[in-house]
Scaffold this active site. Structure first.
Site, PDB file in Angstrom:
ATOM      1  N   CYS A 198       0.799  -1.220   0.000  1.00 13.57           N
ATOM      2  CA  CYS A 198       0.000   0.000   0.000  1.00 13.57           C
ATOM      3  C   CYS A 198       0.832   1.270   0.000  1.00 13.57           C
ATOM      4  O   CYS A 198       0.279   2.371  -0.028  1.00 13.57           O
ATOM      5  CB  CYS A 198      -0.940  -0.010   1.194  1.00 13.57           C
ATOM      6  SG  CYS A 198      -1.993  -1.483   1.234  1.00 13.57           S
ATOM      7  N   HIS A 221      -2.670   8.016   6.223  1.00 14.63           N
ATOM      8  CA  HIS A 221      -2.913   6.690   5.657  1.00 14.63           C
ATOM      9  C   HIS A 221      -4.293   6.220   6.102  1.00 14.63           C
ATOM     10  O   HIS A 221      -5.051   5.711   5.292  1.00 14.63           O
ATOM     11  CB  HIS A 221      -1.819   5.735   6.124  1.00 14.63           C
ATOM     12  CG  HIS A 221      -1.886   4.382   5.493  1.00 14.63           C
ATOM     13  ND1 HIS A 221      -1.892   4.200   4.126  1.00 14.63           N
ATOM     14  CD2 HIS A 221      -1.950   3.132   6.040  1.00 14.63           C
ATOM     15  CE1 HIS A 221      -1.944   2.903   3.844  1.00 14.63           C
ATOM     16  NE2 HIS A 221      -1.996   2.245   4.990  1.00 14.63           N
ATOM     17  N   GLU A 270      -0.652   5.476  13.816  1.00 22.86           N
ATOM     18  CA  GLU A 270      -0.419   6.664  12.998  1.00 22.86           C
ATOM     19  C   GLU A 270      -0.763   7.935  13.757  1.00 22.86           C
ATOM     20  O   GLU A 270      -0.025   8.933  13.697  1.00 22.86           O
ATOM     21  CB  GLU A 270      -1.220   6.598  11.703  1.00 22.86           C
ATOM     22  CG  GLU A 270      -0.925   7.774  10.772  1.00 22.86           C
ATOM     23  CD  GLU A 270      -1.623   7.696   9.427  1.00 22.86           C
ATOM     24  OE1 GLU A 270      -1.190   8.421   8.503  1.00 22.86           O
ATOM     25  OE2 GLU A 270      -2.590   6.912   9.282  1.00 22.86           O
ATOM     26  N   LYS A 274      -9.789   7.619   2.730  1.00 18.67           N
ATOM     27  CA  LYS A 274     -10.265   6.224   2.678  1.00 18.67           C
ATOM     28  C   LYS A 274     -11.668   6.073   3.262  1.00 18.67           C
ATOM     29  O   LYS A 274     -12.344   5.082   2.992  1.00 18.67           O
ATOM     30  CB  LYS A 274      -9.277   5.294   3.390  1.00 18.67           C
ATOM     31  CG  LYS A 274      -7.950   5.150   2.658  1.00 18.67           C
ATOM     32  CD  LYS A 274      -7.022   4.154   3.356  1.00 18.67           C
ATOM     33  CE  LYS A 274      -5.714   3.974   2.603  1.00 18.67           C
ATOM     34  NZ  LYS A 274      -4.825   5.145   2.704  1.00 18.67           N
ATOM     35  N   HIS A 306      -9.966   1.637   0.521  1.00 18.94           N
ATOM     36  CA  HIS A 306      -8.514   1.481   0.444  1.00 18.94           C
ATOM     37  C   HIS A 306      -8.144   0.870  -0.900  1.00 18.94           C
ATOM     38  O   HIS A 306      -8.378  -0.318  -1.145  1.00 18.94           O
ATOM     39  CB  HIS A 306      -8.033   0.591   1.589  1.00 18.94           C
ATOM     40  CG  HIS A 306      -6.550   0.572   1.765  1.00 18.94           C
ATOM     41  ND1 HIS A 306      -5.665   1.182   0.887  1.00 18.94           N
ATOM     42  CD2 HIS A 306      -5.767   0.006   2.724  1.00 18.94           C
ATOM     43  CE1 HIS A 306      -4.432   0.994   1.294  1.00 18.94           C
ATOM     44  NE2 HIS A 306      -4.464   0.283   2.418  1.00 18.94           N
ATOM     45  N   PHE A 320       1.767  -3.494   3.993  1.00 17.93           N
ATOM     46  CA  PHE A 320       2.211  -4.804   4.451  1.00 17.93           C
ATOM     47  C   PHE A 320       3.685  -5.000   4.098  1.00 17.93           C
ATOM     48  O   PHE A 320       4.164  -4.477   3.081  1.00 17.93           O
ATOM     49  CB  PHE A 320       1.390  -5.904   3.795  1.00 17.93           C
ATOM     50  CG  PHE A 320       0.033  -6.133   4.423  1.00 17.93           C
ATOM     51  CD1 PHE A 320      -0.422  -5.365   5.481  1.00 17.93           C
ATOM     52  CD2 PHE A 320      -0.795  -7.137   3.943  1.00 17.93           C
ATOM     53  CE1 PHE A 320      -1.670  -5.584   6.047  1.00 17.93           C
ATOM     54  CE2 PHE A 320      -2.044  -7.377   4.500  1.00 17.93           C
ATOM     55  CZ  PHE A 320      -2.489  -6.603   5.560  1.00 17.93           C
TER      56      PHE A 320
END
Length: 410
Positions: free
Chosen positions: A166, A305, A316, A334, A339, A398
């Protein structure tokens, strides 16, 4: 970092996108500013534990889509071509008149031709090897989106694919900035593209509890909310045109924003979980701001994010309050768009460009009750006026990948 090693700012002169919110940049920006979710029940996922997605519903109608062979390509590449066509129009550049050897393409994607791979396995199992399409490999290989962007727009410079989950789209922007600084190109088409809404992908994300379990599409993606429980998988593409500022000025182009700096790090901690203290992400944020020639206090807006997963949002938010204690205005797109995995970094960078350009920050759709553990200034309900000139866009993936870009008003 001394002045010799500092990256040079690059001009963003064109934007193009296709997302679950619309067929182009204007439509996407309009819907994101409305603060409404695009998640919906997906009939193709009816037999799976999670049945919500954010799909691209708008038709792909840009002129490039009428070119020979486009119909044989995977949706991930068709999305990219459509977005690139709009971005080039927006930039005022015409491939007929450019020096093709000086045009680079950098694409960020997490999975490449997911639909083609899924369909190929189905055909192989049902009909045998002779029934497999000769278009399977050109449509499915992860490099082919960049390859077809180069082919259809006659870009003969470097053509790279970045795949850092991502963080892919944001890392593609950073690589393009480096290519321009190294004089390996004069123009860079930077693409983030993903079309990963397939049963195996959704089932896999569901197995690790990454997807929202909500049945109400309006509440499924709710970044930084007290009751968040996962993300909604999405698709789409965004292309940004990058040039050196002097080149853009010489041809009279509109400079929409500047990409000042970028940083990438890795947590080296876990395959899917972020570092519990956000160490890698914090390092990326600090490095990106430093490389942009700014201080933390200069940053007035953060496109987070903000996936709507419990751990990611908490970590975050903590790193934002630690690195940016003056509480800049925060949003997560998002909530509206879901996402989009490897495409998210470019989509969110483009939305940050628009926030700087229009001096307003869109709200975070879906979020109703801000988690008290997330002590950030999150925009909710309606857009907020934003007079600032410097912003960051965060992308984490990831594998421990962390990517941060710093953007500025021109």
């Amino acid at each position: 970092m001394n002045a010799r090693n500092a990256p040079q700012p690059v001009a963003i002169t064109g934007l193009g996108m296709i997302t679950p919110a619309g067929a182009d940049t204007a439509a996407t920006w309009r819907e994101v500013c409305r603060g409404t979710a695009t998640a919906a029940v997906d009939p193709a996922l009816a037999d799976l534990p999670v049945s919500l997605s954010c799909r691209v519903r708008a038709p792909l109608e840009r002129p490039v889509m009428r070119r020979k062979g486009v119909k044989n390509l995977d949706p991930v590449t068709r999305f990219a071509l459509n977005a690139a066509d709009e971005a080039l129009d927006d930039s005022g550049l015409d491939p007929i008149g450019w020096q093709p050897d000086r045009v680079a393409v950098v694409t960020g994607t997490g999975a490449g031709g997911s639909h083609t791979v899924t369909r190929g396995h189905e055909v192989l199992a049902a009909e045998g090897p002779r029934a497999v399409s000769p278009y399977h490999l050109p449509a499915s290989l992860i490099n082919m989106t960049s390859a077809f962007l180069s082919l259809y727009f006659t870009a003969r410079g470097p053509s790279f694919t970045v795949s850092t989950a991502c963080a892919s789209g944001a890392d593609a922007l950073g690589l393009a900035q480096d290519l321009l600084a190294a004089d390996r190109c004069d123009i860079a088409l930077v693409c983030g593209a993903e079309a990963g809404i397939t049963p195996i992908s959704v089932a896999s994300f569901a197995q690790i509890k990454a997807l929202s379990a909500e049945s109400d599409p309006r509440l499924a993606s709710r970044p930084f909310d007290r009751d968040r429980n996962g993300f909604v998988i999405a698709e789409g593409a965004c292309v940004l045109v990058l040039e050196r500022p002097r080149d853009a000025a010489a041809r009279g182009a509109r400079i929409r924003a500047l990409l000042l700096g970028h940083a990438s790090t890795n947590d080296a901690h876990h395959a899917t979980a972020p570092h519990p203290d956000g160490l890698g992400a914090e390092t990326a944020l600090r490095q990106a701001i430093h490389r942009a020639g700014l201080t933390a206090a200069d940053i007035t807006h953060v496109n987070a994010h903000g996936t709507s997963t419990p751990a990611n949002d908490r970590i975050e938010a903590c790193l934002l309050t630690q690195v940016l204690p003056h509480h800049p205005v925060v949003t997560s797109s998002k909530g509206a768009l879901g996402h989009a995995l490897g495409a998210a970094g470019t989509i969110e960078a483009a939305l940050t460009v628009l926030a700087l350009e229009e001096h307003r920050v869109p709200p975070t759709a879906g979020t109703r009750d801000l988690d008290p553990e997330c002590g950030i200034d999150l925009v909710l309900g309606t857009p907020r006026a934003h007079p600032g000139n410097y912003a960051v866009s965060n992308s984490f993936g990831f594998g421990g990948h962390n990517s941060v870009v710093v953007l500025a008003a021109p």
